[in-house]
Design a protein around this motif. Structure first.
Motif, PDB file in Angstrom:
ATOM      1  N   GLY A  93       0.815  -1.213   0.000  1.00 16.24           N
ATOM      2  CA  GLY A  93       0.000   0.000   0.000  1.00 16.24           C
ATOM      3  C   GLY A  93       0.849   1.263   0.000  1.00 16.24           C
ATOM      4  N   LEU A  94       1.900   1.265   0.824  1.00 17.30           N
ATOM      5  CA  LEU A  94       2.778   2.430   0.885  1.00 17.30           C
ATOM      6  C   LEU A  94       3.535   2.616  -0.433  1.00 17.30           C
ATOM      7  CD1 LEU A  94       4.151   1.994   4.510  1.00 17.30           C
ATOM      8  CD2 LEU A  94       2.726   3.879   3.702  1.00 17.30           C
ATOM      9  N   HIS A  95       3.910   1.504  -1.060  1.00 15.49           N
ATOM     10  CA  HIS A  95       4.593   1.584  -2.351  1.00 15.49           C
ATOM     11  C   HIS A  95       3.682   2.258  -3.382  1.00 15.49           C
ATOM     12  CE1 HIS A  95       6.119   0.033  -6.256  1.00 15.49           C
ATOM     13  NE2 HIS A  95       7.304   0.197  -5.679  1.00 15.49           N
ATOM     14  N   ALA A  96       2.381   1.974  -3.304  1.00 16.32           N
ATOM     15  CA  ALA A  96       1.421   2.599  -4.219  1.00 16.32           C
ATOM     16  C   ALA A  96       1.330   4.104  -3.991  1.00 16.32           C
ATOM     17  CB  ALA A  96       0.043   1.950  -4.046  1.00 16.32           C
ATOM     18  N   LEU A  97       1.665   4.550  -2.767  1.00 17.29           N
ATOM     19  CA  LEU A  97       1.684   5.989  -2.453  1.00 17.29           C
ATOM     20  C   LEU A  97       3.010   6.630  -2.845  1.00 17.29           C
ATOM     21  CD1 LEU A  97       0.015   6.139   1.097  1.00 17.29           C
ATOM     22  CD2 LEU A  97      -0.969   6.912  -1.069  1.00 17.29           C
ATOM     23  N   GLY A  98       3.929   5.828  -3.377  1.00 18.53           N
ATOM     24  CA  GLY A  98       5.227   6.362  -3.777  1.00 18.53           C
ATOM     25  C   GLY A  98       6.269   6.328  -2.686  1.00 18.53           C
ATOM     26  N   ILE A  99       5.995   5.549  -1.620  1.00 19.78           N
ATOM     27  CA  ILE A  99       6.936   5.466  -0.506  1.00 19.78           C
ATOM     28  C   ILE A  99       7.982   4.384  -0.790  1.00 19.78           C
ATOM     29  CG2 ILE A  99       7.193   4.934   1.950  1.00 19.78           C
ATOM     30  CD1 ILE A  99       5.855   7.633   1.353  1.00 19.78           C
ATOM     31  N   GLY A 100       9.236   4.748  -0.677  1.00 18.27           N
ATOM     32  CA  GLY A 100      10.335   3.813  -0.891  1.00 18.27           C
ATOM     33  C   GLY A 100      11.610   4.356  -0.298  1.00 18.27           C
ATOM     34  N   ARG A 101      12.753   3.867  -0.743  1.00 15.31           N
ATOM     35  CA  ARG A 101      14.041   4.331  -0.214  1.00 15.31           C
ATOM     36  C   ARG A 101      14.177   5.838  -0.394  1.00 15.31           C
ATOM     37  NH1 ARG A 101      18.968   1.495  -2.579  1.00 15.31           N
ATOM     38  NH2 ARG A 101      20.016   2.473  -0.801  1.00 15.31           N
ATOM     39  N   GLY A 102      14.637   6.488   0.666  1.00 17.18           N
ATOM     40  CA  GLY A 102      14.787   7.935   0.640  1.00 17.18           C
ATOM     41  C   GLY A 102      13.580   8.684   1.179  1.00 17.18           C
ATOM     42  N   GLU A 103      12.442   7.993   1.326  1.00 21.99           N
ATOM     43  CA  GLU A 103      11.238   8.610   1.887  1.00 21.99           C
ATOM     44  C   GLU A 103      11.224   8.420   3.414  1.00 21.99           C
ATOM     45  OE1 GLU A 103       8.745  10.303   0.411  1.00 21.99           O
ATOM     46  OE2 GLU A 103       9.628  10.180  -1.583  1.00 21.99           O
ATOM     47  N   THR A 104      10.321   9.147   4.062  1.00 22.69           N
ATOM     48  CA  THR A 104      10.181   9.071   5.520  1.00 22.69           C
ATOM     49  C   THR A 104       8.704   9.012   5.867  1.00 22.69           C
ATOM     50  OG1 THR A 104      12.132  10.505   5.683  1.00 22.69           O
ATOM     51  CG2 THR A 104      10.901  10.120   7.701  1.00 22.69           C
ATOM     52  N   VAL A 105       8.360   8.173   6.840  1.00 17.44           N
ATOM     53  CA  VAL A 105       6.967   8.033   7.279  1.00 17.44           C
ATOM     54  C   VAL A 105       6.917   8.208   8.799  1.00 17.44           C
ATOM     55  CG1 VAL A 105       4.987   6.478   7.451  1.00 17.44           C
ATOM     56  CG2 VAL A 105       6.397   6.488   5.378  1.00 17.44           C
ATOM     57  N   ALA A 106       5.969   9.033   9.265  1.00 20.57           N
ATOM     58  CA  ALA A 106       5.814   9.284  10.697  1.00 20.57           C
ATOM     59  C   ALA A 106       4.660   8.468  11.266  1.00 20.57           C
ATOM     60  CB  ALA A 106       5.567  10.767  10.954  1.00 20.57           C
ATOM     61  N   LEU A 107       4.817   8.006  12.498  1.00 19.31           N
ATOM     62  CA  LEU A 107       3.770   7.277  13.208  1.00 19.31           C
ATOM     63  C   LEU A 107       3.435   8.021  14.497  1.00 19.31           C
ATOM     64  CD1 LEU A 107       5.079   5.097  11.308  1.00 19.31           C
ATOM     65  CD2 LEU A 107       4.400   3.405  12.997  1.00 19.31           C
ATOM     66  N   MET A 108       2.145   8.098  14.817  1.00 16.58           N
ATOM     67  CA  MET A 108       1.704   8.806  16.016  1.00 16.58           C
ATOM     68  C   MET A 108       0.538   8.030  16.618  1.00 16.58           C
ATOM     69  SD  MET A 108       0.788  12.868  16.333  1.00 16.58           S
ATOM     70  CE  MET A 108       0.722  13.694  17.935  1.00 16.58           C
ATOM     71  N   MET A 109       0.843   7.216  17.606  1.00 20.56           N
ATOM     72  CA  MET A 109      -0.184   6.353  18.199  1.00 20.56           C
ATOM     73  C   MET A 109       0.276   5.843  19.553  1.00 20.56           C
ATOM     74  SD  MET A 109       0.395   3.066  15.663  1.00 20.56           S
ATOM     75  CE  MET A 109       0.534   4.115  14.212  1.00 20.56           C
ATOM     76  N   ALA A 110      -0.666   5.300  20.319  1.00 18.04           N
ATOM     77  CA  ALA A 110      -0.343   4.691  21.598  1.00 18.04           C
ATOM     78  C   ALA A 110       0.299   3.327  21.362  1.00 18.04           C
ATOM     79  CB  ALA A 110      -1.606   4.545  22.443  1.00 18.04           C
ATOM     80  N   ASN A 111       0.773   2.702  22.432  1.00 20.30           N
ATOM     81  CA  ASN A 111       1.308   1.343  22.333  1.00 20.30           C
ATOM     82  C   ASN A 111       0.149   0.401  22.017  1.00 20.30           C
ATOM     83  OD1 ASN A 111       2.874   3.076  24.182  1.00 20.30           O
ATOM     84  ND2 ASN A 111       4.278   1.359  24.226  1.00 20.30           N
ATOM     85  N   ARG A 112       0.162  -0.168  20.835  1.00 21.89           N
ATOM     86  CA  ARG A 112      -0.932  -1.008  20.403  1.00 21.89           C
ATOM     87  C   ARG A 112      -0.416  -2.055  19.417  1.00 21.89           C
ATOM     88  NH1 ARG A 112      -5.368   2.786  18.268  1.00 21.89           N
ATOM     89  NH2 ARG A 112      -6.189   0.894  17.328  1.00 21.89           N
ATOM     90  N   VAL A 113      -1.161  -3.146  19.281  1.00 19.47           N
ATOM     91  CA  VAL A 113      -0.756  -4.268  18.433  1.00 19.47           C
ATOM     92  C   VAL A 113      -0.538  -3.817  16.993  1.00 19.47           C
ATOM     93  CG1 VAL A 113      -1.522  -6.485  17.473  1.00 19.47           C
ATOM     94  CG2 VAL A 113      -1.858  -6.004  19.915  1.00 19.47           C
ATOM     95  N   GLU A 114      -1.412  -2.941  16.493  1.00 18.63           N
ATOM     96  CA  GLU A 114      -1.360  -2.530  15.083  1.00 18.63           C
ATOM     97  C   GLU A 114      -0.067  -1.812  14.719  1.00 18.63           C
ATOM     98  OE1 GLU A 114      -5.745  -2.180  16.394  1.00 18.63           O
ATOM     99  OE2 GLU A 114      -3.747  -1.852  17.240  1.00 18.63           O
ATOM    100  N   PHE A 115       0.599  -1.223  15.695  1.00 13.94           N
ATOM    101  CA  PHE A 115       1.826  -0.473  15.427  1.00 13.94           C
ATOM    102  C   PHE A 115       2.872  -1.327  14.713  1.00 13.94           C
ATOM    103  CE2 PHE A 115       6.202   0.149  16.982  1.00 13.94           C
ATOM    104  CZ  PHE A 115       6.480   1.411  16.495  1.00 13.94           C
ATOM    105  N   TYR A 116       3.021  -2.571  15.141  1.00  6.32           N
ATOM    106  CA  TYR A 116       4.167  -3.379  14.708  1.00  6.32           C
ATOM    107  C   TYR A 116       4.159  -3.717  13.218  1.00  6.32           C
ATOM    108  CZ  TYR A 116       5.460  -3.221  19.500  1.00  6.32           C
ATOM    109  OH  TYR A 116       5.840  -2.739  20.719  1.00  6.32           O
TER     110      TYR A 116
END
Length: 603
Positions: free
Chosen positions: A48-71
């Motif tokens: 899914g992220l690849h379809a958004l153009g995410i790959g080497r050289g890109e950066t993705v931020a995460l903002m969430m509590a400690n939860r199973v889905e994070f991993y």
């Protein structure tokens, strides 16, 4: 099979060991992922992220509590070759603007409650992926997965990731300005994991809890990354108040905590024992803890345990201490550790006496987390162990501890000048810490170089050492800032611990447990005065606190006084509480200024 050289390769090897074993779970196990499910979701997220153009050289931020889905989300980002990092959930919109601008991420994956704040930041975010809803203008995780193309070459994509690619960004506390983004590579991580494992072994199926924010390097390394490399089973703890229940649920085989968590656990045990209603049970607990304290005292003094004491401790362990360890959930722990800040030796001694093996470690984000440790059976209380294998050290002329080796960061994100200040041309990281090393290679942390107190007589002192002595002597003290630079003697600003305050108020029949009320309560002042006196007894005369004031406030992580990782912001504290500090040195003793109990206590 060759050793993995990226986190992606490590994960793929680990996930194949026992695909049906549980990898991540919630407390009680109502929500869990097997390694097979985990790996499947990693592939879907990466597509899914690849379809958004995410790959080497890109950066993705995460903002969430400690939860199973994070991993699977975090590891899915890694498999695209992009840099994945977490931000503290307490950051304000303007702080997010700075961090996102520095990181350069176009995508944020977050919980619904943070969407509006992210938008207010004004950062140029193109896509917000929401975990628990789909506010207008966002997409859900299922929608992200559905975007993945059938022709996405997952294997080729993750195998294209290189060891020197930046795996994550860890933003420092920012005690003296904007936080710096520490760049950690895949090579850094693998070197750290192997060096750590050589000292504190980790096995597939070891159990651990994740309760610190994932923006904290201690959580990322000790949970996320150790899981990818060695296959530990993680139980997520979304709220710190659930940690006691999580320990009893998990019975972790390996466990780590910051000093404040160990201190609170110690206080909870002591409170439970003191309030045991059955007199005979309480007498047994008091006896066993007394034996444990004698064993701990011998270890603190680095003295051999006599055969008589060893036999008495074994009896106390069989009858009481083993039951107590099981009750708090640390009965199956092979090793535990304390890090991120200095811990009072008395606190470590307390747990050694209980039979819980703790290794105090030292490190920093710029060193990929842990840089020194030793097995608990080789631990020396007050020492942070020896440097991990493969690392070099030396002490500069001004006493600063310098480190070189494979754990040293790539640099600070978009900060070439600050990188050059921290990393010299020969590859030595200037840590900013003062450490001493004995003849056996054991390290002891003195303090941050910039934070040493130099009194009016020119005596150098460690404020952290002074503060730890007082905190260890009183559970009521939540935070303390030692004052004494260019002064004739040391004083302290003391803040009551919010959780202990509530317990104290309940025990003493006080209807109001607010900081303002308790800071003026004669009983509270007297209790803290006794603690200051007890802490002073462990310090040299020049280090001792001569006067203190209890501030009518609680200090919150990320506030004016302490960072999100609970480090003191000393300059802002000195500026904000300038009047209170001057009163501590006035000839006339103000009503809010007190002295230790062995002098007198003013209420």
């Amino acid at each position: 099979m060759s050793e993995p050289n990226t986190s992606c390769a490590a994960f793929q090897r680990t996930a194949a060991i026992d695909p049906e074993a549980v990898a991540v779970r919630s407390i009680g196990g109502t929500h869990a992922l097997t390694w097979r499910q985990y790996a499947d979701q990693v592939r879907e997220i990466a597509a899914g992220l690849h379809a958004l153009g995410i790959g080497r050289g890109e950066t993705v931020a995460l903002m969430m509590a400690n939860r199973v889905e994070f991993y699977p989300i975090e590891v899915g980002v890694q498999h695209t070759g992009a840099t994945s990092f977490s931000v503290y959930n307490t950051l304000a919109a303007e702080q997010l603007q700075y961090v996102f601008g520095n990181a350069g991420n176009r995508v944020v994956i977050c919980e619904q409650q943070y969407v509006e704040r992210i938008r207010r930041s004004g950062a140029p975010i193109e896509t917000i992926v929401c975990l628990d809803g789909t506010p207008e203008g966002t997409i859900g995780v299922d929608e992200l997965k559905a975007m993945g193309r059938n022709d996405f070459d997952f294997e080729t994509t993750w195998r294209a990731v290189r060891p020197d690619d930046v795996l994550t960004l860890v933003y420092t506390s920012g005690t003296t300005g904007n936080p710096k983004g520490v760049e950690i590579t895949h090579a850094n991580l693998l070197a750290e994991a192997r060096a750590f494992h050589a000292v504190l072994p980790v096995e597939f199926g070891d159990r651990q809890t994740s309760y610190l924010p994932s923006a904290h390097m201690a959580d990322r390394f000790c949970n996320l990354y150790l899981q990818e490399v060695y296959g530990i089973q993680l139980t997520v703890v979304p709220d710190r108040s659930l940690l006691p229940a999580a320990l009893v649920d998990v019975h972790p085989t390996i466990w780590g905590a910051v000093p404040r968590v160990w201190e609170k656990l110690k206080a909870a045990i002591e409170f439970s024992v003191a309030n045991e209603p059955d007199e005979s049970v309480r007498a047994g607990l008091d006896w066993a803890l007394g034996v444990a304290a004698r064993k701990a005292d011998a270890q603190l003094r680095d003295e051999p345990i006599s055969a008589e004491l060893a036999a008495e401790w074994a009896k106390a362990d069989e009858q009481v201490l083993s039951v107590l360890r099981a009750k708090i959930g640390l009965d199956q722990t092979k090793w535990a550790m304390s890090g991120a800040a200095p811990i009072p030796p008395q606190t470590l001694g307390f747990f050694f006496g209980l039979g819980i093996p703790i290794s105090e470690i030292w490190g920093m984000s710029e060193l990929t987390c842990v840089a020194s440790a030793c097995p608990p059976e080789q631990a020396r209380l007050g020492s942070v162990g020896r440097m991990l294998p493969g690392m070099q050290w030396r002490i500069a002329e001004d006493g600063e501890f310098l480190v070189r080796g494979p754990l040293v960061m790539k640099g600070y994100r978009k900060e070439p000048q600050k990188t050059a200040e921290a990393l010299d041309p020969d590859g030595w990281l200037h840590t900013g810490d003062i450490l001493t090393v004995d003849g056996d290679g054991y390290l002891r942390v003195v303090d941050r170089k910039k934070e040493l107190l130099i009194n009016a007589a020119g005596k150098n002192m460690s404020p952290a050492n002074i503060e730890n002595a007082i905190k260890a002597a009183s559970a009521l003290v939540g935070a303390i800032a030692a004052i004494g630079d260019a002064r004739p003697y040391n004083t302290a600003l003391i803040v009551i611990d919010a959780e202990t305050a509530a317990l104290y108020a309940a025990r003493h029949g006080l209807a109001d447990a607010s900081a303002g009320v308790l800071a003026a309560d004669p009983g509270v002042i007297a209790e803290i005065a006794r603690g200051v006196a007890a802490g002073n007894a462990t310090l040299s005369r020049v280090e001792q606190i001569k006067r203190f004031t209890v501030l009518p406030t609680f200090w919150e992580p990320g506030g004016d006084e302490v960072t999100l990782t609970m480090k003191l912001r000393r300059k802002p504290i000195a500026a904000k509480y300038g009047e209170e500090i001057e009163r501590l040195y006035a000839e006339q003793l103000a009503a809010t200024v007190h002295e230790p109990a062995d002098v007198h206590s003013a209420g």
